[in-house]
Design a protein around this motif. Structure first.
Motif, mmCIF file in Angstrom:
data_model
loop_
_atom_site.group_PDB
_atom_site.id
_atom_site.type_symbol
_atom_site.label_atom_id
_atom_site.label_comp_id
_atom_site.label_asym_id
_atom_site.label_seq_id
_atom_site.Cartn_x
_atom_site.Cartn_y
_atom_site.Cartn_z
ATOM 1 N N LEU A 1 9.575 16.331 -7.930
ATOM 2 C CA LEU A 1 8.237 15.459 -7.431
ATOM 3 C C LEU A 1 8.162 15.347 -5.758
ATOM 4 O O LEU A 1 9.333 15.138 -5.641
ATOM 5 C CB LEU A 1 8.029 14.188 -8.228
ATOM 6 C CG LEU A 1 8.197 14.321 -9.657
ATOM 7 C CD1 LEU A 1 8.198 12.981 -10.242
ATOM 8 C CD2 LEU A 1 7.109 15.243 -10.137
ATOM 9 N N ASP A 2 7.000 15.226 -5.370
ATOM 10 C CA ASP A 2 7.039 15.288 -3.902
ATOM 11 C C ASP A 2 7.190 13.749 -3.500
ATOM 12 O O ASP A 2 7.842 13.361 -2.507
ATOM 13 C CB ASP A 2 5.836 15.905 -3.343
ATOM 14 C CG ASP A 2 5.696 17.533 -3.237
ATOM 15 O OD1 ASP A 2 6.865 17.848 -3.308
ATOM 16 O OD2 ASP A 2 4.651 17.973 -3.466
ATOM 17 N N ARG A 3 6.500 12.743 -4.151
ATOM 18 C CA ARG A 3 6.397 11.525 -4.116
ATOM 19 C C ARG A 3 7.661 10.675 -4.355
ATOM 20 O O ARG A 3 8.141 10.923 -5.784
ATOM 21 C CB ARG A 3 5.220 10.744 -4.761
ATOM 22 C CG ARG A 3 4.107 11.155 -4.170
ATOM 23 C CD ARG A 3 3.063 10.300 -4.523
ATOM 24 N NE ARG A 3 3.132 10.121 -5.897
ATOM 25 C CZ ARG A 3 1.978 9.160 -6.489
ATOM 26 N NH1 ARG A 3 1.450 8.344 -6.041
ATOM 27 N NH2 ARG A 3 2.298 9.150 -7.802
ATOM 28 N N PRO A 4 8.557 9.993 -3.565
ATOM 29 C CA PRO A 4 9.801 9.575 -4.074
ATOM 30 C C PRO A 4 9.535 8.425 -4.986
ATOM 31 O O PRO A 4 10.537 8.096 -5.620
ATOM 32 C CB PRO A 4 10.381 9.016 -2.691
ATOM 33 C CG PRO A 4 9.103 8.734 -1.879
ATOM 34 C CD PRO A 4 8.162 9.744 -2.237
ATOM 35 N N LEU A 5 8.239 7.591 -4.953
ATOM 36 C CA LEU A 5 8.195 6.601 -6.058
ATOM 37 C C LEU A 5 6.882 6.978 -6.780
ATOM 38 O O LEU A 5 5.766 6.294 -6.864
ATOM 39 C CB LEU A 5 7.813 5.453 -5.201
ATOM 40 C CG LEU A 5 8.573 4.855 -4.171
ATOM 41 C CD1 LEU A 5 8.282 3.330 -3.387
ATOM 42 C CD2 LEU A 5 10.085 4.418 -4.909
ATOM 43 N N GLN B 1 0.879 -1.341 -0.295
ATOM 44 C CA GLN B 1 -0.024 -0.079 0.078
ATOM 45 C C GLN B 1 0.718 1.171 -0.116
ATOM 46 O O GLN B 1 0.625 2.136 -0.734
ATOM 47 C CB GLN B 1 -1.035 0.009 1.314
ATOM 48 C CG GLN B 1 -2.072 1.085 1.158
ATOM 49 C CD GLN B 1 -2.947 1.308 -0.041
ATOM 50 O OE1 GLN B 1 -3.427 0.290 -0.398
ATOM 51 N NE2 GLN B 1 -2.807 2.153 -0.852
ATOM 52 N N ARG B 2 2.180 1.223 0.743
ATOM 53 C CA ARG B 2 2.840 2.397 0.624
ATOM 54 C C ARG B 2 3.351 2.542 -0.526
ATOM 55 O O ARG B 2 3.600 3.833 -1.001
ATOM 56 C CB ARG B 2 4.015 2.309 1.780
ATOM 57 C CG ARG B 2 3.773 2.487 3.117
ATOM 58 C CD ARG B 2 4.788 2.549 4.214
ATOM 59 N NE ARG B 2 5.657 3.588 3.955
ATOM 60 C CZ ARG B 2 5.524 5.000 4.145
ATOM 61 N NH1 ARG B 2 4.518 5.205 5.132
ATOM 62 N NH2 ARG B 2 6.470 5.790 4.175
ATOM 63 N N MET B 3 3.640 1.700 -1.253
ATOM 64 C CA MET B 3 4.299 1.612 -2.580
ATOM 65 C C MET B 3 3.030 2.338 -3.608
ATOM 66 O O MET B 3 3.586 3.023 -4.467
ATOM 67 C CB MET B 3 4.614 0.382 -3.028
ATOM 68 C CG MET B 3 5.278 0.341 -4.647
ATOM 69 S SD MET B 3 6.096 -1.342 -5.178
ATOM 70 C CE MET B 3 7.169 -1.492 -3.860
ATOM 71 N N LEU B 4 2.095 1.708 -3.401
ATOM 72 C CA LEU B 4 0.820 2.281 -4.294
ATOM 73 C C LEU B 4 0.818 3.707 -4.145
ATOM 74 O O LEU B 4 0.386 4.640 -4.850
ATOM 75 C CB LEU B 4 -0.310 1.821 -4.174
ATOM 76 C CG LEU B 4 -0.659 0.169 -4.610
ATOM 77 C CD1 LEU B 4 -1.906 -0.404 -4.280
ATOM 78 C CD2 LEU B 4 -0.031 0.097 -5.978
ATOM 79 N N ASP B 5 0.908 4.197 -2.766
ATOM 80 C CA ASP B 5 0.848 5.639 -2.510
ATOM 81 C C ASP B 5 1.925 6.586 -2.705
ATOM 82 O O ASP B 5 2.000 7.549 -2.543
ATOM 83 C CB ASP B 5 0.658 5.660 -0.867
ATOM 84 C CG ASP B 5 -0.572 5.177 -0.457
ATOM 85 O OD1 ASP B 5 -1.507 5.051 -1.205
ATOM 86 O OD2 ASP B 5 -0.825 4.948 0.787
ATOM 87 N N GLY B 6 3.071 5.882 -3.482
ATOM 88 C CA GLY B 6 4.395 6.403 -3.935
ATOM 89 C C GLY B 6 5.238 6.729 -2.701
ATOM 90 O O GLY B 6 6.015 7.596 -2.881
ATOM 91 N N GLN B 7 5.302 6.024 -1.808
ATOM 92 C CA GLN B 7 6.227 6.342 -0.622
ATOM 93 C C GLN B 7 7.135 4.974 -0.297
ATOM 94 O O GLN B 7 6.742 3.844 -0.411
ATOM 95 C CB GLN B 7 5.253 6.404 0.639
ATOM 96 C CG GLN B 7 4.436 7.789 0.725
ATOM 97 C CD GLN B 7 4.901 8.865 0.493
ATOM 98 O OE1 GLN B 7 6.088 9.271 0.834
ATOM 99 N NE2 GLN B 7 4.480 9.646 -0.346
ATOM 100 N N LEU B 8 8.212 5.350 0.091
ATOM 101 C CA LEU B 8 9.309 4.476 0.675
ATOM 102 C C LEU B 8 8.867 3.946 1.944
ATOM 103 O O LEU B 8 8.009 4.489 2.553
ATOM 104 C CB LEU B 8 10.636 4.905 0.524
ATOM 105 C CG LEU B 8 11.416 5.196 -0.738
ATOM 106 C CD1 LEU B 8 12.488 6.155 -0.938
ATOM 107 C CD2 LEU B 8 11.549 3.981 -1.428
ATOM 108 N N PRO B 9 9.520 2.671 2.384
ATOM 109 C CA PRO B 9 9.024 2.309 3.799
ATOM 110 C C PRO B 9 9.347 3.153 4.796
ATOM 111 O O PRO B 9 10.335 4.158 4.640
ATOM 112 C CB PRO B 9 10.155 1.053 3.777
ATOM 113 C CG PRO B 9 10.180 0.624 2.575
ATOM 114 C CD PRO B 9 10.390 1.759 1.766
ATOM 115 N N GLU B 10 8.569 3.204 5.668
ATOM 116 C CA GLU B 10 8.805 4.263 7.010
ATOM 117 C C GLU B 10 10.355 4.528 7.464
ATOM 118 O O GLU B 10 10.627 5.448 7.961
ATOM 119 C CB GLU B 10 7.798 4.182 8.085
ATOM 120 C CG GLU B 10 6.573 4.168 7.692
ATOM 121 C CD GLU B 10 5.605 3.947 9.012
ATOM 122 O OE1 GLU B 10 5.759 4.953 9.806
ATOM 123 O OE2 GLU B 10 4.507 3.311 8.778
#
Length: 216
Positions: free
Chosen positions: A167-171, A111-120
């Motif tokens: 871009l703000d999202r890392p992924l 879900q984090r990947m879908l949100d464009g985020q790396l692991p916490e």
């Protein structure tokens, strides 16, 4: 000069630790080896870049990236130069879950990947700075019209593109195995993204289910 950034091919699954890495055909700290399908994908990269006038080949130290670059290095009789700064954010942990397995194996990470985020646990700014520094050093070493290939990872390539494009999202980009991304760097250091995730060379080899069903 031109940077050709290639995401690694499909590796085996490994859950971390020395035993798991070896079971996946890999090395402790370097992660798993490529699957049979992954080796076929890597061979396609060599074919796709056969006509490119290449000055150098660089790779992340992780095994899945190195093995992806080996067919091209053999075909061109060129050294494959290891750059620690091209490693993925999980370098040294030795684990890897292929993307198609993540929804079931690790729903939260998926879900984090879908949100464009790396692991916490990832220090995104530090990771991005490390990747940018590595690719800047490579670009500085190759002036004029030289072209180099860098075999790396989805996270590595994504944070570099995020920096270039503001871009703000890392992924932001869903990069496929052996997808090819091209960046031009001017003599003055201006960086321009030319293509992202070219797939024509490997489009028929992106379904990992092909191995399980006996597709050759």
């Amino acid at each position: 000069m031109r940077l050709i950034l290639v995401r690694h091919a499909l590796p085996n699954r490994a859950l971390g630790g020395v035993a798991a890495a070896r079971e996946a055909g890999g090395e402790p700290g370097a992660g798993p080896a490529l699957t049979e399908l992954g080796h076929r994908q890597a061979a396609r990269v060599a074919e796709a870049l056969a006509a490119e006038p290449l000055a150098a080949l660089y790779t992340s130290p992780l095994l899945r990236a190195r093995q992806t670059g080996e067919p091209l290095a053999r075909a061109r009789e060129m050294a494959l130069l290891t750059v620690p700064g091209l490693a993925e954010y999980d370098a040294g942990e030795g684990h890897y879950i292929p993307v198609h397995e993540m929804p079931q194996a690790d729903p939260a990470a998926w879900q984090r990947m879908l949100d464009g985020q790396l692991p916490e646990y990832v220090d995104v700014a530090a990771f991005q700075t490390r990747v940018e520094r590595a690719l800047t050093d490579i670009a500085d070493a190759h002036q004029g019209t030289e072209t180099v290939v860098c075999f790396a990872h989805a996270g590595t390539i994504n944070v570099y593109l995020a920096a270039l494009l503001g871009l703000d999202r890392p992924l932001t980009f869903p990069l496929d195995y052996t997808g090819i991304t091209r960046v031009s760097v001017s003599r003055g250091g201006r960086r321009s993204v030319r293509t992202v995730n070219e797939l024509a060379h490997v489009a028929d080899l992106l379904d990992p289910a092909g191995v399980r069903t006996g597709d050759n």
